[in-house]
Scaffold this motif. Structure first.
Motif, PDB file in Angstrom:
ATOM      1  N   ALA A  11     -57.165 -97.213 -13.417  1.00  0.00           N
ATOM      2  CA  ALA A  11     -57.898 -98.230 -12.653  1.00  0.00           C
ATOM      3  C   ALA A  11     -58.050 -97.801 -11.192  1.00  0.00           C
ATOM      4  O   ALA A  11     -57.566 -98.457 -10.269  1.00  0.00           O
ATOM      5  CB  ALA A  11     -57.193 -99.577 -12.757  1.00  0.00           C
ATOM      6  N   ARG A  12     -58.709 -96.672 -10.998  1.00  0.00           N
ATOM      7  CA  ARG A  12     -59.045 -96.140  -9.682  1.00  0.00           C
ATOM      8  C   ARG A  12     -60.392 -95.435  -9.824  1.00  0.00           C
ATOM      9  O   ARG A  12     -60.755 -94.991 -10.918  1.00  0.00           O
ATOM     10  CB  ARG A  12     -57.998 -95.127  -9.198  1.00  0.00           C
ATOM     11  N   PRO A  13     -61.136 -95.284  -8.737  1.00  0.00           N
ATOM     12  CA  PRO A  13     -62.414 -94.577  -8.827  1.00  0.00           C
ATOM     13  C   PRO A  13     -62.228 -93.134  -9.303  1.00  0.00           C
ATOM     14  O   PRO A  13     -61.248 -92.467  -8.935  1.00  0.00           O
ATOM     15  CB  PRO A  13     -62.938 -94.609  -7.387  1.00  0.00           C
ATOM     16  N   ALA A  14     -63.167 -92.665 -10.095  1.00  0.00           N
ATOM     17  CA  ALA A  14     -63.068 -91.319 -10.665  1.00  0.00           C
ATOM     18  C   ALA A  14     -62.938 -90.250  -9.581  1.00  0.00           C
ATOM     19  O   ALA A  14     -62.158 -89.305  -9.732  1.00  0.00           O
ATOM     20  CB  ALA A  14     -64.272 -91.039 -11.564  1.00  0.00           C
ATOM     21  N   GLU A  16     -61.569 -90.453  -6.682  1.00  0.00           N
ATOM     22  CA  GLU A  16     -60.209 -90.499  -6.133  1.00  0.00           C
ATOM     23  C   GLU A  16     -59.216 -89.842  -7.100  1.00  0.00           C
ATOM     24  O   GLU A  16     -58.334 -89.083  -6.680  1.00  0.00           O
ATOM     25  CB  GLU A  16     -59.822 -91.955  -5.876  1.00  0.00           C
ATOM     26  N   ASN A  88     -66.212 -90.940 -15.130  1.00  0.00           N
ATOM     27  CA  ASN A  88     -66.410 -92.339 -14.745  1.00  0.00           C
ATOM     28  C   ASN A  88     -66.173 -93.219 -15.962  1.00  0.00           C
ATOM     29  O   ASN A  88     -66.520 -92.851 -17.086  1.00  0.00           O
ATOM     30  CB  ASN A  88     -67.832 -92.555 -14.215  1.00  0.00           C
ATOM     31  N   HIS A  89     -65.582 -94.365 -15.731  1.00  0.00           N
ATOM     32  CA  HIS A  89     -65.277 -95.319 -16.797  1.00  0.00           C
ATOM     33  C   HIS A  89     -65.508 -96.717 -16.224  1.00  0.00           C
ATOM     34  O   HIS A  89     -65.277 -96.938 -15.033  1.00  0.00           O
ATOM     35  CB  HIS A  89     -63.819 -95.139 -17.236  1.00  0.00           C
ATOM     36  N   ASP A  91     -63.748 -99.191 -16.210  1.00  0.00           N
ATOM     37  CA  ASP A  91     -62.528 -99.709 -15.582  1.00  0.00           C
ATOM     38  C   ASP A  91     -61.955 -98.766 -14.540  1.00  0.00           C
ATOM     39  O   ASP A  91     -60.809 -98.933 -14.110  1.00  0.00           O
ATOM     40  CB  ASP A  91     -61.466-100.001 -16.655  1.00  0.00           C
ATOM     41  N   GLY A  92     -62.712 -97.744 -14.134  1.00  0.00           N
ATOM     42  CA  GLY A  92     -62.250 -96.798 -13.119  1.00  0.00           C
ATOM     43  C   GLY A  92     -62.556 -95.378 -13.530  1.00  0.00           C
ATOM     44  O   GLY A  92     -63.679 -94.911 -13.411  1.00  0.00           O
ATOM     45  N   ALA A  93     -61.529 -94.678 -14.027  1.00  0.00           N
ATOM     46  CA  ALA A  93     -61.691 -93.288 -14.434  1.00  0.00           C
ATOM     47  C   ALA A  93     -61.004 -93.068 -15.773  1.00  0.00           C
ATOM     48  O   ALA A  93     -59.975 -93.677 -16.067  1.00  0.00           O
ATOM     49  CB  ALA A  93     -61.077 -92.358 -13.389  1.00  0.00           C
ATOM     50  N   LYS A 124     -51.443 -91.760 -14.209  1.00  0.00           N
ATOM     51  CA  LYS A 124     -51.905 -93.152 -14.155  1.00  0.00           C
ATOM     52  C   LYS A 124     -50.934 -94.025 -13.354  1.00  0.00           C
ATOM     53  O   LYS A 124     -51.350 -94.767 -12.467  1.00  0.00           O
ATOM     54  CB  LYS A 124     -52.042 -93.694 -15.592  1.00  0.00           C
ATOM     55  N   GLU A 128     -51.973 -95.878  -9.879  1.00  0.00           N
ATOM     56  CA  GLU A 128     -52.128 -97.338  -9.942  1.00  0.00           C
ATOM     57  C   GLU A 128     -51.010 -98.076  -9.201  1.00  0.00           C
ATOM     58  O   GLU A 128     -51.071 -99.293  -9.083  1.00  0.00           O
ATOM     59  CB  GLU A 128     -52.188 -97.808 -11.400  1.00  0.00           C
TER      60      GLU A 128
END
Length: 129
Positions: A11-14, A16, A88-89, A91-93, A124, A128
């Motif tokens: 749950a973080r930008p890809a 990052e 990219n996902h 929910d984040g990456a 992860k 997170e």
């Protein structure tokens, strides 16, 4: 030879996640299956103490596509190519590592898959936190 895609959603930008995972200074913090302790640089090569002994690692050049493929030269001279992607996902990456059986026994292959899953979950947890 079988392959298995081991993945985790973070749950973080890809971008990052990619930047963190691509930094050799972070390897021993999340990639215990590859790096145990300090990572030394020799140009583009990384010199690493690993569970397999002293290895050299060469990552794909930095890129905008999330490709973190890397070649690991083992102590016996064998080089193993390891596909690793940050995608990219919604929910984040999503981080995807392809584990290949190569010459490993089925039991060793399952241990490799479990080790990669543990490493990705450690990444992860770090990102997170």
């Amino acid at each position: 030879m079988q392959s298995r895609h081991v993945h985790v959603v973070i749950a973080r930008p890809a971008g990052e996640v990619y930047e963190y995972a691509a930094d050799p200074d972070h390897l021993s913090g999340w990639a215990a299956g590859l790096a145990q302790g300090e990572v030394t640089r020799d140009g583009d090569l990384l010199l690493v103490d690993s569970p397999m002994g002293a290895v050299t690692v060469l990552f794909a050049p930095r890129n905008p596509f999330g490709v973190l493929d890397h070649d690991v030269a083992l102590p016996d001279g064998t080089t193993v190519h390891n596909p690793l992607r940050v995608l990219n996902h919604p929910d984040g990456a999503e981080v995807v590592f392809t584990v290949r059986q190569l010459g490993a026994t089925d039991a060793d292959f399952e241990r490799d898959v479990a080790a990669v899953a543990a490493d990705l979950n450690r990444l992860k947890d770090l990102l997170e936190a």
